[in-house]
Design a protein around this motif. Sequence first.
Motif, short mmCIF file in Angstrom:
data_model
loop_
_atom_site.label_atom_id
_atom_site.label_comp_id
_atom_site.label_asym_id
_atom_site.label_seq_id
_atom_site.Cartn_x
_atom_site.Cartn_y
_atom_site.Cartn_z
N PRO A 327 0.68 -1.34 -0.11
CA PRO A 327 0.06 -0.18 0.15
C PRO A 327 1.04 1.37 -0.07
O PRO A 327 2.16 1.26 0.31
N SER A 328 0.24 2.39 -0.28
CA SER A 328 1.13 3.55 -0.57
C SER A 328 1.70 4.00 0.95
O SER A 328 2.90 4.53 0.69
N LYS A 396 1.20 7.82 8.95
CA LYS A 396 -0.04 8.44 9.23
C LYS A 396 -1.05 8.41 8.08
O LYS A 396 -2.05 8.76 8.25
N GLU A 397 -0.65 7.95 6.77
CA GLU A 397 -1.67 7.89 5.75
C GLU A 397 -2.41 6.83 5.82
O GLU A 397 -3.21 6.47 5.21
N GLY A 398 -1.69 5.73 6.59
CA GLY A 398 -2.31 4.43 6.87
C GLY A 398 -3.79 4.15 7.31
O GLY A 398 -4.59 3.43 6.51
N PRO A 399 -4.26 5.04 8.21
CA PRO A 399 -5.52 4.65 8.72
C PRO A 399 -6.55 5.00 7.73
O PRO A 399 -7.64 4.23 7.64
N ALA A 400 -6.43 6.06 6.61
CA ALA A 400 -7.18 6.19 5.70
C ALA A 400 -6.99 5.34 4.96
O ALA A 400 -8.16 5.10 4.06
N LYS A 406 -6.58 -0.89 10.36
CA LYS A 406 -6.55 0.16 10.88
C LYS A 406 -5.90 0.06 12.34
O LYS A 406 -5.03 0.88 12.79
N GLU A 407 -6.62 -0.90 13.11
CA GLU A 407 -6.11 -0.95 14.63
C GLU A 407 -4.66 -1.01 14.86
O GLU A 407 -4.04 -0.55 15.43
N LEU A 481 -5.27 12.68 9.08
CA LEU A 481 -5.36 11.21 9.86
C LEU A 481 -6.45 11.44 11.21
O LEU A 481 -7.04 10.32 11.28
N MET A 482 -6.67 12.44 11.71
CA MET A 482 -7.76 12.18 12.73
C MET A 482 -9.21 12.27 12.24
O MET A 482 -10.09 11.86 13.12
N GLN A 483 -9.43 12.36 11.07
CA GLN A 483 -10.58 12.52 10.32
C GLN A 483 -10.89 10.90 10.30
O GLN A 483 -12.06 10.61 10.27
N HIS A 484 -9.92 10.19 10.13
CA HIS A 484 -10.04 8.60 9.84
C HIS A 484 -9.73 7.71 11.01
O HIS A 484 -10.10 6.87 11.09
#
Length: 643
Positions: A327-328, A396-400, A406-407, A481-484
């Motif tokens: 993933p990116s 930090k792009e990860g969770p989105a 995600k966890e 990040l915090m949006q996701h």
Amino acid sequence: MTETVQKQKHGFQAEVKQLLQLMIHSLYSNKEIFLRELVSNASDAADKLRFLALSDSSLYDNDGELRVRISLDEAAKTITISDNGIGMTQDEVISHLGTIAKSGTKEFFGQLSGDQTKDSQLIGQFGVGFYSAFIVADKVTVKTRKAGAPADSAVQWESTGEGDYTIEPIVKASRGTDIILHLREEETEFLSQWKVESIVTKYSDHISIPVEMYQEGTPERDGEDGEKIPATEGYWKAVNKATALWMRDKSEVTDNEYQEFYKHISHDWTEPLTWSHNKVEGNTNYTSLLYVPKKAPFDLWNREARHGLKLYVQRVFIMDDAEQFMPSYLRFIKGVLDSSDLPLNVSREILQDTKVTQSLRKGCTSRVLKMLEKMAKADDQTEYQTFWTEFGQVMKEGPAEDFANKETIAKLLRFASTHTDTAEQNVSLEAYVSRMKEGQDEIYFIVADSFEAAKYSPHLEVLRKKGIEVLLLSDRIDEWLMQHLTEFEGKKLRSVAKGNLDISKLDDEETKKAQEETEKQFAAVTERFKTALGDQVKAVKISHRLTDSPACVVTDEFDMSTQMIKLMESVGQKVPDVKPIFELNPEHALVKHIADVQDETQFKQWAEVLLDQALLAERGSLKNPATFVSRLNALLLDLSKKA
Ligand code: ADP
Ligand code: MG
């Protein structure tokens, strides 16, 4: 045609000259790596030919045993590295051995400081490459013939590594490339067979094709019974292991071999931070060897930069930079993926959307996350902190991007926090949760323009006083990040600058009662502020977050946050006009004083200064600073008259 017409002179690209300078400066103590680089290139050339020969076996031209040969000539003081790989055409020679073909190169070199020590550290990301030949040679001759091209189409390139090089057509009997190094007077130690063999073993043992050196034969001699024992001829003998390193058993590969292999595939000249080597058999079959570099490449943020794994199918090299398997947010990972589930004739297009690709990607992603988890859990956090400093912003792009993991990704994130109060991002969400106060059920954070702005934000005052930890976020990506990332282990993540900050659960009954009482008493005052400020604000409220500041602005729960607005404005997006909620600190002397001002015009002036002040603290700028300044001056004048 005369020789002078055929021989052309070309100038090196400016960046090449700079690279040459820096390299010679920084590598004088580790000269022998030139051999590693040239053998690495020869091995790449063999890989490329093998790949092309999959669809056109005539390219082998009856010579399918790919190998590298190193020969030493003491009389001529030369060392020659020959391969029977893909070779180069004249155009390729000019572009590969005269320029650096990486997007963003020019910009990167433009940033160099001119301080050789500093710059040579930066330049490490470029890899050393072909030009390292000039560390030991004062002249380099390259003779090359492209696979499939006739003998008289070969090219000779020659340079002393200063400003230019020459190109001329030659006849070369065999396919591939010979690199002839004319050693500098003081570098003749590289003419020792023993020395060169030991360098090959040290750096190039992992090269999957044979790296051969010539072994002398024995002359004719007398046997015991008087009979003649015939002379034996010399022969070429492999001096490396010549097996694909990733196919070997983990227990048999040394750390040094893993590290050298990394340098070969990544073209990076520093050691990797860590790696993970795995063989998977079952529904999907593959071997992966994945590395985390120690330093972020200069083009990590360049959209055009290539990244991805080196793809092999059953040990046959297929392509570099196969980006489909990561993933990116893990684009910095380097490594090899060898799968027997893909066809040998696989192309980038075919790779795009197959089930096999998806399951390989899933496997590789989870390998990387496991490797990072392991580092993150180590007692000594030095390595993980190095990793985080280099790659945290990408992670930090990860969770989105990666919902399924995600966890796991959330556990890998690190933040600055009021607990440590330093700008270093070293607090994990798990550590935060383990320190949460009795009755606290949310994770508090603030996003601001800088670490200082976050640390000193008025929104933190009450939380600080109560000893409640707040994560201090100030990277550009943080708002995104915090949006996701809205929850962690069942606990909501809450911005202390948005909506109602209800920490009443953390208060005792007495405090709660007192607060309700103040709110009642202050109802008329907040009403008066609202009337004075009109539609400059969405609402006026009593604040539960302030201790030292008189007032602050907060964003309504579902409105766009200040940071998000800034982010969107910075990329030229139109943003809605978000009105702030104005919160007052009823305990503050200034607020009490203003509440007592009877004259409505004066009251309005005070209210507006207070609001602008709060906006300034939150946004770092005002829409109309001149008005603020003139109001403030009017009030100061008033005060000075009274004094
Ligand atoms: P890199 O290996 O990182 O691409 P190098 O400076 O080592 O950079 O080599 C530059 C380029 O020159 C290679 O990418 C390749 O295209 C070409 N090259 C170098 N050596 C050889 C060789 N022995 N055979 C064919 N091409 C080569
Ligand atoms: Mg190279």
